[in-house]
Write a protein that holds these residues in place. Sequence first.
Motif, PDB file in Angstrom:
ATOM      1  N   UNK A   1       0.865  -1.180   0.000  1.00 25.23           N
ATOM      2  CA  UNK A   1       0.000   0.000   0.000  1.00 25.23           C
ATOM      3  C   UNK A   1       0.901   1.229   0.000  1.00 25.23           C
ATOM      4  N   UNK A   2       0.352   2.366   0.357  1.00 26.54           N
ATOM      5  CA  UNK A   2       1.109   3.615   0.264  1.00 26.54           C
ATOM      6  C   UNK A   2       2.302   3.655   1.206  1.00 26.54           C
ATOM      7  N   UNK A   3       2.220   2.925   2.328  1.00 23.36           N
ATOM      8  CA  UNK A   3       3.286   3.007   3.333  1.00 23.36           C
ATOM      9  C   UNK A   3       3.918   1.659   3.666  1.00 23.36           C
ATOM     10  N   UNK A   4       3.469   0.569   3.024  1.00 24.68           N
ATOM     11  CA  UNK A   4       4.009  -0.759   3.337  1.00 24.68           C
ATOM     12  C   UNK A   4       4.285  -1.532   2.045  1.00 24.68           C
ATOM     13  N   UNK A   5       5.236  -2.441   2.144  1.00 30.93           N
ATOM     14  CA  UNK A   5       5.541  -3.359   1.053  1.00 30.93           C
ATOM     15  C   UNK A   5       6.130  -4.621   1.667  1.00 30.93           C
ATOM     16  N   UNK A   6       5.847  -5.797   1.108  1.00 29.48           N
ATOM     17  CA  UNK A   6       6.367  -7.030   1.708  1.00 29.48           C
ATOM     18  C   UNK A   6       7.884  -7.179   1.583  1.00 29.48           C
ATOM     19  N   UNK A   7       8.499  -6.435   0.679  1.00 31.72           N
ATOM     20  CA  UNK A   7       9.954  -6.451   0.528  1.00 31.72           C
ATOM     21  C   UNK A   7      10.441  -5.005   0.615  1.00 31.72           C
TER      22      UNK A   7
ATOM     23  N   UNK B   1      13.803  -2.254   2.494  1.00 36.07           N
ATOM     24  CA  UNK B   1      15.221  -2.171   2.825  1.00 36.07           C
ATOM     25  C   UNK B   1      15.416  -1.455   4.157  1.00 36.07           C
ATOM     26  N   UNK B   2      16.369  -1.942   4.907  1.00 37.49           N
ATOM     27  CA  UNK B   2      16.716  -1.328   6.193  1.00 37.49           C
ATOM     28  C   UNK B   2      18.213  -1.042   6.231  1.00 37.49           C
ATOM     29  N   UNK B   3      18.570  -0.173   7.141  1.00 37.50           N
ATOM     30  CA  UNK B   3      19.971   0.015   7.462  1.00 37.50           C
ATOM     31  C   UNK B   3      20.068   0.067   8.984  1.00 37.50           C
ATOM     32  N   UNK B   4      20.923  -0.769   9.551  1.00 34.65           N
ATOM     33  CA  UNK B   4      21.095  -0.830  10.999  1.00 34.65           C
ATOM     34  C   UNK B   4      22.566  -0.628  11.350  1.00 34.65           C
ATOM     35  N   UNK B   5      22.784  -0.030  12.497  1.00 31.45           N
ATOM     36  CA  UNK B   5      24.141   0.280  12.943  1.00 31.45           C
ATOM     37  C   UNK B   5      24.381  -0.327  14.319  1.00 31.45           C
TER      38      UNK B   5
ATOM     39  N   UNK C   1      13.492   3.096   2.509  1.00 27.71           N
ATOM     40  CA  UNK C   1      12.373   3.675   1.762  1.00 27.71           C
ATOM     41  C   UNK C   1      11.805   4.887   2.483  1.00 27.71           C
ATOM     42  N   UNK C   2      11.725   4.792   3.811  1.00 31.80           N
ATOM     43  CA  UNK C   2      11.201   5.928   4.584  1.00 31.80           C
ATOM     44  C   UNK C   2      12.126   7.137   4.446  1.00 31.80           C
ATOM     45  N   UNK C   3      13.429   6.893   4.474  1.00 30.32           N
ATOM     46  CA  UNK C   3      14.372   7.996   4.301  1.00 30.32           C
ATOM     47  C   UNK C   3      14.210   8.643   2.932  1.00 30.32           C
ATOM     48  N   UNK C   4      13.983   7.817   1.913  1.00 27.44           N
ATOM     49  CA  UNK C   4      13.760   8.346   0.565  1.00 27.44           C
ATOM     50  C   UNK C   4      12.480   9.164   0.498  1.00 27.44           C
TER      51      UNK C   4
ATOM     52  N   UNK D   1       4.196   7.561  -2.041  1.00 21.83           N
ATOM     53  CA  UNK D   1       3.782   6.199  -1.713  1.00 21.83           C
ATOM     54  C   UNK D   1       4.783   5.162  -2.178  1.00 21.83           C
ATOM     55  N   UNK D   2       4.660   3.949  -1.609  1.00 26.90           N
ATOM     56  CA  UNK D   2       5.549   2.857  -1.946  1.00 26.90           C
ATOM     57  C   UNK D   2       5.394   2.410  -3.398  1.00 26.90           C
ATOM     58  N   UNK D   3       4.184   2.566  -3.959  1.00 30.14           N
ATOM     59  CA  UNK D   3       3.949   2.119  -5.328  1.00 30.14           C
ATOM     60  C   UNK D   3       4.944   2.757  -6.294  1.00 30.14           C
TER      61      UNK D   3
END
Length: 369
Positions: free
Chosen positions: A220-226, A228-232, A339-342, A350-352
């Motif tokens: 949907x606009x804010x979720x996708x099953x695949x 990307x994350x970045x963790x430190x 994706x959120x950072x983008x 939206x994610x679409x």
Amino acid sequence: MSGPNTNYDPVEVSALDPANVDAAVEQALAAIAGATDLEALKAARLAHAGDKSPLALANREIGALPPTAKAEAGKRVGQARGQVSKALASRQVELEAERDERILTDEKVDVTRPAVRRHPGSRHPIELTAQRLVDAFVGMGWEVAEGPELESEWLNFDALNLGPDHPARQMQDTFFLDPVDSGLVLRTQTSPVQIRTMLEQEPPIYIVAPGKVFRTDDLDATHTPVFHQIECLAIDKGLTMAHLRGALDAFVRIMFGAETRTRVRANYFPFTEPSMETDFLCFACHGAETWGTPEQCRTCGGSGWIELGGSGMVNRKVLRTCGIDPDVYSGFAFGLGIERALMLRHGVQGMHEMVEGDVRFSRQFGTGA
């Protein structure tokens, strides 16, 4: 080929009959003149001047003639073959000239016309954003760590203090590989990379782990099953919440400007204790400083602050699980969605737009010029 015959009359041999020789020449000349291209001329050459052509067969018969008849027959056949060869050479020159002229016409280039530019391939804006995030930490001396997308359930959950009854382990959140009790999952976070690093390396550890993760969310606009994350992760002697705040502040200023401020709110995560959520001042409206009333800003939704992600000091249980003495070493970890950072940085709605593969989306970022 006929054998020697002293009573031989050349006129009686069909192949050497003057009328047949003349007819063969006429057919050859007609075929040569009717050839409209080099391929057709090649076919005419094989048919009328090749080894199995009528004139070639007539030439073979000359050897069987008595000496008194060879000269006349040889002269007749030789003149016929020479006439055909001359016609072939002349037609070859004509057709090659026509071909060259046609090529010059068909492949003519108008150098005054605008050039048609082909758009080269390029990296996706998600990849570019991930690289920008990684560069921020590499510039602070951290190392990049990677791990497999197919993980063991123990590394993805148990080692991170997510017990068997934790909601995140339920089927509605996680992709389990068949059979369900195989102990293998598509990683739901990049945190297993942190566990692998702590199991394999001795402190001090300073790593940034970008990567693809999987959860059973609908697109949907804010979720996708695949996504990307970045963790430190930082593990060293004497690390405190102050070091965590300093790292977060440095990162946010690199990404969103030197004047960006942060704030923290208490939260809970199984793998960190204490834990917190970090917000940073909206880079669009700067809270009430610019707009007077932040309700006018669509970037932060009127709050004046934007949520960055979860963070905290690494749980002592997690350190023990990885063979690190929590009485000697301490550490902190934090992460956010790429994706959120983008979306935040560039106002993506939206994610679409990110996952549907429309090149017009990528070209907005100057990646397809």
